[in-house]
Write a protein that holds these residues in place. Sequence first.
Motif, PDB file in Angstrom:
ATOM      1  N   ASN A 194      -3.217 -18.055   2.226  1.00 47.08           N
ATOM      2  CA  ASN A 194      -2.567 -17.246   3.261  1.00 47.08           C
ATOM      3  C   ASN A 194      -1.250 -16.661   2.767  1.00 47.08           C
ATOM      4  OD1 ASN A 194      -4.543 -17.562   5.256  1.00 47.08           O
ATOM      5  ND2 ASN A 194      -3.664 -19.497   5.913  1.00 47.08           N
ATOM      6  N   ASN A 195      -0.463 -17.471   2.078  1.00 47.25           N
ATOM      7  CA  ASN A 195       0.809 -16.985   1.541  1.00 47.25           C
ATOM      8  C   ASN A 195       0.595 -15.861   0.531  1.00 47.25           C
ATOM      9  OD1 ASN A 195       2.248 -18.782   3.105  1.00 47.25           O
ATOM     10  ND2 ASN A 195       2.539 -20.262   1.468  1.00 47.25           N
ATOM     11  N   ASN A 196      -0.414 -16.007  -0.330  1.00 47.16           N
ATOM     12  CA  ASN A 196      -0.696 -14.952  -1.302  1.00 47.16           C
ATOM     13  C   ASN A 196      -1.132 -13.669  -0.608  1.00 47.16           C
ATOM     14  OD1 ASN A 196       0.008 -16.503  -3.475  1.00 47.16           O
ATOM     15  ND2 ASN A 196      -2.078 -16.974  -4.089  1.00 47.16           N
ATOM     16  N   GLY A 197      -1.956 -13.796   0.422  1.00 46.97           N
ATOM     17  CA  GLY A 197      -2.363 -12.611   1.179  1.00 46.97           C
ATOM     18  C   GLY A 197      -1.170 -11.866   1.736  1.00 46.97           C
ATOM     19  N   ASP A 198      -0.217 -12.612   2.275  1.00 48.57           N
ATOM     20  CA  ASP A 198       0.999 -11.997   2.811  1.00 48.57           C
ATOM     21  C   ASP A 198       1.887 -11.438   1.706  1.00 48.57           C
ATOM     22  OD1 ASP A 198       0.236 -12.681   5.391  1.00 48.57           O
ATOM     23  OD2 ASP A 198       1.405 -14.528   5.408  1.00 48.57           O
ATOM     24  N   MET A 199       2.038 -12.206   0.623  1.00 49.77           N
ATOM     25  CA  MET A 199       2.956 -11.844  -0.454  1.00 49.77           C
ATOM     26  C   MET A 199       2.510 -10.581  -1.203  1.00 49.77           C
ATOM     27  SD  MET A 199       4.435 -14.229  -3.545  1.00 49.77           S
ATOM     28  CE  MET A 199       2.844 -14.862  -3.964  1.00 49.77           C
ATOM     29  N   TYR A 200       1.218 -10.453  -1.451  1.00 50.93           N
ATOM     30  CA  TYR A 200       0.728  -9.330  -2.253  1.00 50.93           C
ATOM     31  C   TYR A 200       0.296  -8.120  -1.445  1.00 50.93           C
ATOM     32  CZ  TYR A 200       0.994 -12.400  -6.250  1.00 50.93           C
ATOM     33  OH  TYR A 200       1.464 -13.224  -7.243  1.00 50.93           O
ATOM     34  N   TYR A 201       0.294  -8.240  -0.114  1.00 54.78           N
ATOM     35  CA  TYR A 201      -0.145  -7.128   0.715  1.00 54.78           C
ATOM     36  C   TYR A 201       0.633  -5.843   0.437  1.00 54.78           C
ATOM     37  CZ  TYR A 201      -0.339  -3.874   4.488  1.00 54.78           C
ATOM     38  OH  TYR A 201      -0.422  -2.707   5.196  1.00 54.78           O
ATOM     39  N   ASN A 202       1.953  -5.884   0.504  1.00 50.63           N
ATOM     40  CA  ASN A 202       2.761  -4.658   0.342  1.00 50.63           C
ATOM     41  C   ASN A 202       2.537  -3.992  -1.009  1.00 50.63           C
ATOM     42  OD1 ASN A 202       3.949  -4.611   2.878  1.00 50.63           O
ATOM     43  ND2 ASN A 202       5.598  -5.968   2.247  1.00 50.63           N
ATOM     44  N   MET A 203       2.517  -4.779  -2.061  1.00 55.59           N
ATOM     45  CA  MET A 203       2.325  -4.227  -3.399  1.00 55.59           C
ATOM     46  C   MET A 203       0.961  -3.527  -3.500  1.00 55.59           C
ATOM     47  SD  MET A 203       2.162  -6.210  -7.049  1.00 55.59           S
ATOM     48  CE  MET A 203       0.646  -7.018  -6.599  1.00 55.59           C
ATOM     49  N   LEU A 204      -0.074  -4.196  -3.003  1.00 60.27           N
ATOM     50  CA  LEU A 204      -1.416  -3.612  -3.094  1.00 60.27           C
ATOM     51  C   LEU A 204      -1.581  -2.420  -2.163  1.00 60.27           C
ATOM     52  CD1 LEU A 204      -3.441  -6.892  -3.421  1.00 60.27           C
ATOM     53  CD2 LEU A 204      -3.054  -5.173  -5.184  1.00 60.27           C
ATOM     54  N   TRP A 205      -0.971  -2.468  -0.983  1.00 60.44           N
ATOM     55  CA  TRP A 205      -1.045  -1.336  -0.060  1.00 60.44           C
ATOM     56  C   TRP A 205      -0.376  -0.107  -0.673  1.00 60.44           C
ATOM     57  CZ3 TRP A 205      -3.308   1.401   3.274  1.00 60.44           C
ATOM     58  CH2 TRP A 205      -2.644   2.384   3.979  1.00 60.44           C
ATOM     59  N   LEU A 206       0.789  -0.290  -1.278  1.00 57.39           N
ATOM     60  CA  LEU A 206       1.479   0.843  -1.897  1.00 57.39           C
ATOM     61  C   LEU A 206       0.668   1.425  -3.053  1.00 57.39           C
ATOM     62  CD1 LEU A 206       5.171  -0.434  -1.838  1.00 57.39           C
ATOM     63  CD2 LEU A 206       4.121   1.304  -0.367  1.00 57.39           C
ATOM     64  N   ALA A 207       0.048   0.579  -3.840  1.00 56.10           N
ATOM     65  CA  ALA A 207      -0.792   1.063  -4.944  1.00 56.10           C
ATOM     66  C   ALA A 207      -2.005   1.812  -4.402  1.00 56.10           C
ATOM     67  CB  ALA A 207      -1.234  -0.108  -5.817  1.00 56.10           C
ATOM     68  N   TYR A 208      -2.629   1.292  -3.363  1.00 55.63           N
ATOM     69  CA  TYR A 208      -3.782   1.954  -2.757  1.00 55.63           C
ATOM     70  C   TYR A 208      -3.386   3.284  -2.128  1.00 55.63           C
ATOM     71  CZ  TYR A 208      -7.515   2.939   0.540  1.00 55.63           C
ATOM     72  OH  TYR A 208      -8.493   3.567   1.265  1.00 55.63           O
ATOM     73  N   LYS A 209      -2.237   3.285  -1.440  1.00 51.57           N
ATOM     74  CA  LYS A 209      -1.767   4.496  -0.761  1.00 51.57           C
ATOM     75  C   LYS A 209      -1.595   5.658  -1.741  1.00 51.57           C
ATOM     76  CE  LYS A 209       2.104   5.274   2.084  1.00 51.57           C
ATOM     77  NZ  LYS A 209       3.162   4.764   2.940  1.00 51.57           N
ATOM     78  N   LYS A 210      -1.154   5.363  -2.942  1.00 53.91           N
ATOM     79  CA  LYS A 210      -0.974   6.410  -3.953  1.00 53.91           C
ATOM     80  C   LYS A 210      -2.301   7.075  -4.316  1.00 53.91           C
ATOM     81  CE  LYS A 210       3.124   4.448  -6.102  1.00 53.91           C
ATOM     82  NZ  LYS A 210       3.678   3.823  -7.307  1.00 53.91           N
ATOM     83  N   THR A 211      -3.399   6.354  -4.215  1.00 52.48           N
ATOM     84  CA  THR A 211      -4.711   6.918  -4.554  1.00 52.48           C
ATOM     85  C   THR A 211      -5.218   7.856  -3.477  1.00 52.48           C
ATOM     86  OG1 THR A 211      -6.057   5.169  -3.566  1.00 52.48           O
ATOM     87  CG2 THR A 211      -5.283   4.824  -5.834  1.00 52.48           C
ATOM     88  N   LEU A 212      -4.609   7.835  -2.301  1.00 53.16           N
ATOM     89  CA  LEU A 212      -5.067   8.670  -1.196  1.00 53.16           C
ATOM     90  C   LEU A 212      -4.561  10.096  -1.285  1.00 53.16           C
ATOM     91  CD1 LEU A 212      -4.604   6.151   1.742  1.00 53.16           C
ATOM     92  CD2 LEU A 212      -6.696   6.681   0.486  1.00 53.16           C
TER      93      LEU A 212
END
Length: 65
Positions: A46-64
């Motif tokens: 659960n902590n990893n899901g919370d911790m890495y969410y922002n980093m992965l969301w920003l990386a994904y957002k750039k692909t859009l």
Amino acid sequence: NINNVRDLIRVFVHEYTHSLQPIKTKYYKLLDKYGYVDHPFEIEANNNGDMYYNMLWLAYKKTLK
């Protein structure tokens, strides 16, 4: 249920974390001791899901773009 990209990312990281843990040898022993909510593997996932969410969301957002 996964209703949005945020949930998808968090679940993905959560389950990926489990794939790195010694589930077959230790999960059920710890489950008997701590229960599900206080299980160290669940807390870490659960902590990893919370911790890495922002980093992965920003990386994904750039692909859009």
